[in-house]
Design a protein around this motif. Sequence first.
Motif, PDB file in Angstrom:
ATOM      1  N   UNK A 234     -10.442   1.969  -3.552  1.00 37.15           N
ATOM      2  CA  UNK A 234      -9.344   2.930  -3.392  1.00 37.15           C
ATOM      3  C   UNK A 234      -8.273   2.404  -2.445  1.00 37.15           C
ATOM      4  N   UNK A 235      -8.693   1.665  -1.406  1.00 34.96           N
ATOM      5  CA  UNK A 235      -7.703   1.082  -0.498  1.00 34.96           C
ATOM      6  C   UNK A 235      -6.848   0.060  -1.236  1.00 34.96           C
ATOM      7  N   UNK A 236      -7.477  -0.778  -2.056  1.00 38.55           N
ATOM      8  CA  UNK A 236      -6.739  -1.766  -2.849  1.00 38.55           C
ATOM      9  C   UNK A 236      -5.793  -1.065  -3.827  1.00 38.55           C
ATOM     10  N   UNK A 237      -6.279   0.006  -4.458  1.00 45.09           N
ATOM     11  CA  UNK A 237      -5.444   0.754  -5.409  1.00 45.09           C
ATOM     12  C   UNK A 237      -4.229   1.352  -4.713  1.00 45.09           C
ATOM     13  N   UNK A 238      -4.426   1.847  -3.488  1.00 44.71           N
ATOM     14  CA  UNK A 238      -3.307   2.424  -2.735  1.00 44.71           C
ATOM     15  C   UNK A 238      -2.219   1.389  -2.490  1.00 44.71           C
ATOM     16  N   UNK A 239      -2.625   0.201  -2.048  1.00 40.72           N
ATOM     17  CA  UNK A 239      -1.651  -0.864  -1.770  1.00 40.72           C
ATOM     18  C   UNK A 239      -0.942  -1.288  -3.049  1.00 40.72           C
ATOM     19  N   UNK A 240      -1.700  -1.500  -4.134  1.00 46.36           N
ATOM     20  CA  UNK A 240      -1.121  -1.952  -5.398  1.00 46.36           C
ATOM     21  C   UNK A 240      -0.151  -0.915  -5.952  1.00 46.36           C
ATOM     22  N   UNK A 241      -0.540   0.361  -5.930  1.00 43.59           N
ATOM     23  CA  UNK A 241       0.321   1.421  -6.469  1.00 43.59           C
ATOM     24  C   UNK A 241       1.606   1.521  -5.659  1.00 43.59           C
ATOM     25  N   UNK A 242       1.484   1.415  -4.336  1.00 44.75           N
ATOM     26  CA  UNK A 242       2.678   1.465  -3.489  1.00 44.75           C
ATOM     27  C   UNK A 242       3.642   0.335  -3.805  1.00 44.75           C
ATOM     28  N   UNK A 243       3.100  -0.869  -3.993  1.00 40.15           N
ATOM     29  CA  UNK A 243       3.953  -2.027  -4.276  1.00 40.15           C
ATOM     30  C   UNK A 243       4.536  -1.973  -5.679  1.00 40.15           C
ATOM     31  N   UNK A 244       3.774  -1.450  -6.631  1.00 36.84           N
ATOM     32  CA  UNK A 244       4.197  -1.487  -8.027  1.00 36.84           C
ATOM     33  C   UNK A 244       5.117  -0.337  -8.410  1.00 36.84           C
ATOM     34  N   UNK A 247       7.023   5.474  -4.410  1.00 37.87           N
ATOM     35  CA  UNK A 247       6.543   6.811  -4.107  1.00 37.87           C
ATOM     36  C   UNK A 247       6.036   7.503  -5.367  1.00 37.87           C
ATOM     37  N   UNK A 248       4.811   7.938  -5.322  1.00 39.16           N
ATOM     38  CA  UNK A 248       4.220   8.668  -6.435  1.00 39.16           C
ATOM     39  C   UNK A 248       3.054   9.482  -5.915  1.00 39.16           C
ATOM     40  N   UNK A 249       2.818  10.652  -6.517  1.00 34.98           N
ATOM     41  CA  UNK A 249       1.725  11.509  -6.069  1.00 34.98           C
ATOM     42  C   UNK A 249       0.373  10.866  -6.329  1.00 34.98           C
ATOM     43  N   UNK A 250       0.343   9.819  -7.174  1.00 37.12           N
ATOM     44  CA  UNK A 250      -0.919   9.135  -7.422  1.00 37.12           C
ATOM     45  C   UNK A 250      -1.462   8.529  -6.135  1.00 37.12           C
ATOM     46  N   UNK A 251      -0.566   8.033  -5.288  1.00 35.58           N
ATOM     47  CA  UNK A 251      -0.990   7.493  -4.004  1.00 35.58           C
ATOM     48  C   UNK A 251      -1.677   8.581  -3.180  1.00 35.58           C
ATOM     49  N   UNK A 252      -1.156   9.783  -3.232  1.00 36.98           N
ATOM     50  CA  UNK A 252      -1.735  10.911  -2.501  1.00 36.98           C
ATOM     51  C   UNK A 252      -3.198  11.104  -2.885  1.00 36.98           C
ATOM     52  N   UNK A 253      -3.478  11.140  -4.199  1.00 39.20           N
ATOM     53  CA  UNK A 253      -4.839  11.405  -4.651  1.00 39.20           C
ATOM     54  C   UNK A 253      -5.780  10.242  -4.352  1.00 39.20           C
ATOM     55  N   UNK A 254      -5.265   9.027  -4.426  1.00 34.89           N
ATOM     56  CA  UNK A 254      -6.102   7.871  -4.091  1.00 34.89           C
ATOM     57  C   UNK A 254      -6.452   7.904  -2.601  1.00 34.89           C
ATOM     58  N   UNK A 255      -5.490   8.271  -1.777  1.00 29.97           N
ATOM     59  CA  UNK A 255      -5.752   8.375  -0.340  1.00 29.97           C
ATOM     60  C   UNK A 255      -6.753   9.486  -0.038  1.00 29.97           C
TER      61      UNK A 255
END
Length: 281
Positions: A234-244, A247-255
């Motif tokens: 989930x930490x890796x997904x957070x970083x990747x989603x942020x870079x790719x 801002x998106x609510x997907x980051x919220x749910x992963x966090x």
Amino acid sequence: MEPDPASAAVKTYNYLRIALAALVLLLFVSVALEVQAAGCLQPSISAYFHTPVGPVLVGVLVAMGVSLIALKGNTDAEDVLMNFAGMLAPGVAFIPTQDAGTCRSAPLASSDIPSTVANALPALFVTGAVVGLVALFIARREGALSAMSAWTRGGLLLTVLVLGAGVVWFVVDRESFLRRGHGAAAVPMFLAIVAVVWFNARDVQQSIRQETLPPQRNRYVAVYRLIAIGMLTTLSATVVINLATGSTSLVFWVEVVLIVLFALFWVVQTVELWNRGLRRP
């Protein structure tokens, strides 16, 4: 009847671990109330700094940092990693994310974040330096300096390097520090916690092999490994989603998943060590 110091120490361990899970609950309830009031989601948990959740978010991170440092690890490696994570947690709190989001139940309060950081970070740097010097003084007075393990010496060196690098970055390039400091503190903090969880799985397995723990405890090995893998994913997904995607609510749910796993670890460790405090034989 006089209190038993050993029993009191075990209770202190249990209460500190429970407190770490309770702090997560405090944060989640505060965020849930804000989501209900606003009717929408911020792009990340960190973005709730810019909403009425802000004081709770800062308080939770600072309290987590203090708890992680105060809580003695089962091994020197675990202790160093928890101290490292605890050292970074206030930095995550005091350097807010630059993305304030657009979802809030109240108008965005005008605050001078650069001035706030300019006050909070030097205070944190000075406090960190003083605490480090006091720790060295106590170790020297107790004659523990020469008996320090490689992990403990490495932890002290890492603390000096991180603290020094933070001071240099803060002084030399304040704009970059304000823009990237939050993530630069948050990612290593969670990586240290992931390592703590993984080491717990390894240490339980080793204790079973050495017959200092019964074979039934093997279930904790699987649970700790699953939590560590889940947190790292989930930490890796957070970083990747942020870079790719930005801002998106997907980051919220992963966090949310990441923080839930963090709380779950402390609950599981509390259950495992309820009557012992520490895993050491």
